[in-house]
Design an enzyme around this catalytic site. Structure first.
Site, short mmCIF file in Angstrom:
data_model
loop_
_atom_site.label_atom_id
_atom_site.label_comp_id
_atom_site.label_asym_id
_atom_site.label_seq_id
_atom_site.Cartn_x
_atom_site.Cartn_y
_atom_site.Cartn_z
CE LYS A 282 10.21 59.81 19.31
NZ LYS A 282 10.83 60.98 18.71
CG ASP B 177 8.37 89.31 10.13
OD1 ASP B 177 9.03 88.56 9.41
OD2 ASP B 177 7.21 89.08 10.50
S1 IVH Z 1 2.94 58.75 18.96
C1 IVH Z 1 0.51 60.14 22.27
N1 IVH Z 1 4.21 57.56 17.00
O1 IVH Z 1 7.71 61.66 18.33
C2 IVH Z 1 1.44 59.66 21.24
N2 IVH Z 1 4.99 59.69 17.70
O2 IVH Z 1 8.59 62.13 21.06
C3 IVH Z 1 2.05 60.76 20.49
N3 IVH Z 1 6.87 60.57 16.41
O3 IVH Z 1 5.59 64.38 18.97
C4 IVH Z 1 3.04 60.39 19.52
N4 IVH Z 1 7.04 58.84 15.03
O4 IVH Z 1 6.32 63.95 16.53
C5 IVH Z 1 4.15 58.64 17.79
N5 IVH Z 1 5.20 56.40 15.25
C6 IVH Z 1 5.14 57.48 16.03
C7 IVH Z 1 6.03 58.57 15.88
C8 IVH Z 1 5.93 59.66 16.75
C9 IVH Z 1 7.52 60.04 15.36
C10 IVH Z 1 7.20 61.86 17.04
C11 IVH Z 1 6.01 62.78 17.22
C12 IVH Z 1 5.93 63.06 18.69
C13 IVH Z 1 7.31 62.73 19.14
C14 IVH Z 1 7.32 62.33 20.61
#
Ligand code: IVH
Length: 690
Positions: free
Chosen positions: A117, A36
């Site tokens: 994921k 900024d």
């Molecule tokens: S569950 C307590 N499910 O992965 C459970 N996370 O490495 C919290 N992510 O911060 C996450 N797809 O941003 C979950 N199907 C999914 C996911 C997922 C992507 C990401 C999320 C998390 C990170 C963890």
């Protein structure tokens, strides 16, 4: 005095570079506040010299990087991360661990939800009485940024939950992402308009969400998949799968590839199938996630640090590329460790441009025989720093010479480099500058760690400022920071290059704002080897206050056996940590430095978990076989109630919980007159019915 035109050109070049670091590499080097400052200076100059204003100036662009102007939001329920599994064995181990923790027999089935994921960014959406009330980014998991207006501009996120039967408070969590096709189209548009392009869909989703102008977010094609939740006044389902179905019925998108699995084999099959279709999906994924389906089991399994015990991310293998080594440089870390880094001809690995890769250490370079001029294969796995895997020998240019690791630190003192020793006295892999606190590079790294986000979190103090302050002799150690404002009449920060009245005032305010600090951050900020965030938190919880911890560390350094046992008994803390803390507090300079700092700040006592539990602050020892709880679960339960679980009985033990066939510990409790209770009494103390 520099001419205005010259300064304007310089600022534009700097801003362009930081835009690239931010948008393309997702690796900003300066804080939002510093960014900024550059923009403000440029704007002011352009206002004063309108003739020098051009259409391609960064000031004329909509959608600059975020500028720290989003309000902070504390998550009612922390947003967690996931432990990784890389190989099938890790998945088998995960399932076995779940089984053991729950005390299930081998034959009893466990269902898991398996989901792709998504490689986007996680978001928490708070619905109140069915209406979208707030959207927040994950941030550090405890505190994120309030992006409500932007979230409302994302088409895939409903403003109200369908069905009219949503719980009073319903926090839906999931991933914001951008379709690959939309990302390519957006980049084409950006390019045509002379604006910076994004390196990959993930960065482009992040950049699009964190816009100060929600209209810009609205114009970007963002999508959302729901997969988790935070605060819920009522849970509408009893399984993970049921929750996903509930989300879908209430107008939220869930991933269509998710599947309910009944065995490890089915989980691994899911991984194989998804990896096969990965390239055909219009969104990036970097693995799959398995979650124990039953929510009551999730509850029992709980967490280790920030990772749930009931879920794991099964990643896909890392992505690789080959490129040229232009140079090998040695970086000095905060503990003096020398890390060789290969400077590479920039190459795209899985959509991210990489120009540095770590070579780990001297032995690694020797084993791979990496030379300047070599073509090497590199890999990037998840968020970790890219690594050099090996050399493409056929492409080695004639005359490339073997790399010689420096015997002295690259710092101006050129202190001798020494190799670590293992506990057995053998030579370790890490080469360290022997200069310790005399080495300016180590000091600077130490200060950088001290002000970093997870430590004292002082805004506006980047690498450049710290190096400058150090060079000028204004700050040599953390305590100096807190004296900076008082010394300013002689220092005159506002007259330094790159500073002005406002920025100097802002910096002093940022420092002042951190004069009160939670104990765990204070400990983490000291930068003691092997004492990271989790360990710092464990120490803070274990000792409660700085005077108590300080006392324990002195006794430890003086070689008191009991102090050692006491620390070693804390959850998450082992021999290595205890040795490291003892070594740290045996050094007079360290002690002086810490004492000086402690006089400058107010250290807030640790938040004791569940103060109202009769177990809070007590020390408990388990012995024998318990009926209803596995040993691991019992320990976690006690800790959740604020107790410390110790492995041995001493006069400090408050309760020994004895199960079947308890042996020597039970006898020892008798000898010392420690109160013995059974499992049912223990469960009653925790407020849990058997
Ligand atoms: S569950 C307590 N499910 O992965 C459970 N996370 O490495 C919290 N992510 O911060 C996450 N797809 O941003 C979950 N199907 C999914 C996911 C997922 C992507 C990401 C999320 C998390 C990170 C963890």
């Amino acid at each position: 005095m520099k001419g205005a035109a010259e300064r304007i050109a310089e600022l534009r070049a700097q801003i362009a570079r930081h835009n690239r670091l931010y948008y393309e590499l997702d690796r900003p080097e300066i804080s939002d506040a510093e960014y900024d400052r550059l923009m403000q200076e440029l704007r002011a100059l352009e206002r004063a010299h309108p003739k020098l204003l051009t259409a391609d100036s960064p000031t004329q662009r909509v959608g600059a990087p975020p500028s720290g102007k989003f309000a902070k939001v504390r998550h009612a329920v922390p947003m967690l991360s996931l432990a990784n599994a890389l190989a099938p064995e890790d998945v088998v181990a995960f399932v076995e661990r779940v089984r053991r923790f729950l005390g299930l027999e081998g034959g009893e089935p466990i269902d898991f939800t398996a989901e792709p994921k998504i490689d986007g960014l996680s978001l928490s959406l708070r619905y109140e009485r069915g209406g979208l009330a707030r959207g927040a980014t994950r941030g550090d998991g405890t505190e994120g940024e309030d992006v409500t207006p932007n979230v409302k501009a994302v088409r895939g996120i409903p403003r109200t939950l369908e069905g009219g039967d949503a719980p009073e408070v319903c926090e839906v969590r999931g991933e914001v992402y951008m379709m690959k096709s939309a990302f390519l189209a957006l980049n084409a548009q950006q390019e045509a308009a002379g604006r910076p392009v994004f390196a990959n869909p993930r960065n482009s989703a992040a950049g699009s969400l964190r816009q100060l102008d929600p209209a810009v977010t609205a114009s970007r094609p963002l999508e959302f998949f729901a997969y988790a939740w935070g605060e819920m006044t009522a849970l509408p389902a009893r399984t993970q799968w049921g929750m996903l179905e509930w989300f879908a019925r209430h107008g939220l998108k869930t991933n269509p590839l998710a599947r309910l699995c009944h065995s490890v084999e089915e989980l691994l099959e899911f991984h194989r199938e998804i990896e096969l279709v990965r390239a055909t999906l219009d969104y990036d994924i970097d693995g799959v996630v398995y979650k124990v389906d039953r929510l009551d089991w999730q509850e029992r399994l709980g967490f280790v640090s920030r990772d749930p015990r009931w879920a794991v991310a099964h990643k896909f293998p890392a992505q690789k590329a080959t490129t040229l080594v232009k140079a090998i440089e040695v970086q000095v870390g905060r503990t003096g460790a020398l890390t060789p880094v290969a400077k590479l001809a920039p190459v795209s690995v899985g959509g991210v441009v990489v120009s540095n890769a770590t070579l780990n250490n001297e032995d690694h370079i020797r084993e791979l025989d990496v030379r300047v001029g070599d073509t090497v294969t590199i890999q990037r796995a998840g968020d970790v720093i890219p690594q050099v895997l090996g050399v493409v020998r056929e492409r080695r240019p004639a005359g490339a010479r073997r790399y010689v690791f420096p015997r002295t630190c690259p710092c101006p003192l050129a202190t001798a480099v020494v190799r670590d020793r293992t506990a057995a006295g053998e030579e370790g892999r890490i080469a360290r500058c022997s200069g310790e606190l005399a080495c300016p590079y180590q000091r600077i790294e130490h200060l950088r760690h001290f002000v970093s986000r997870r430590a004292f979190d002082i805004d506006g103090l980047g690498e450049r400022q710290i190096a400058l302050f150090y060079e000028k002799g204004w700050i040599r150690e953390p305590a100096d920071l807190f004296e900076l404002a008082a010394r300013n009449p002689t220092i005159k920060l506002e007259e330094q290059e790159g500073f002005g009245e406002t920025s100097a005032r802002k910096l002093f305010a940022a420092i002042e704002a951190r004069r009160t600090v939670p104990l765990e951050r204070f400990i983490h900020a000291l930068g003691i080897r092997h004492v990271g965030e989790t360990t710092a938190r464990a120490l803070a919880r274990g000792y409660g206050s700085w005077p108590a911890l300080r006392e324990a560390c002195s006794r430890l350094a003086a070689g008191h056996a009991e102090a050692r046992l006491e620390m070693d008994a804390l959850d998450q803390i082992g021999e290595t940590v205890v040795d490291s803390i003892a070594a740290y507090f045996s050094d007079r300079h360290n002690v002086q430095m810490v004492e000086r700092l402690a006089r400058q700040v107010r250290i807030r006592d640790a938040e004791r978990p569940a103060q109202d539990s009769p177990l809070a602050g007590k020390t408990v020892v388990f012995t024998g076989h318990l009926e209803h709880l596995s040993r691991e679960e019992a320990k976690a339960l006690a800790e959740r109630c604020g107790a410390t679980v110790s492995g041995s009985v001493s006069r400090k033990t408050d309760w020994v919980v004895a199960g079947r066939e308890a042996g020597s510990k039970l006898r020892r409790a008798g000898e010392l007159g420690v109160q013995v209770i059974d499992e049912a009494q223990f469960l009653a103390l925790t407020g849990t019915a058997a």
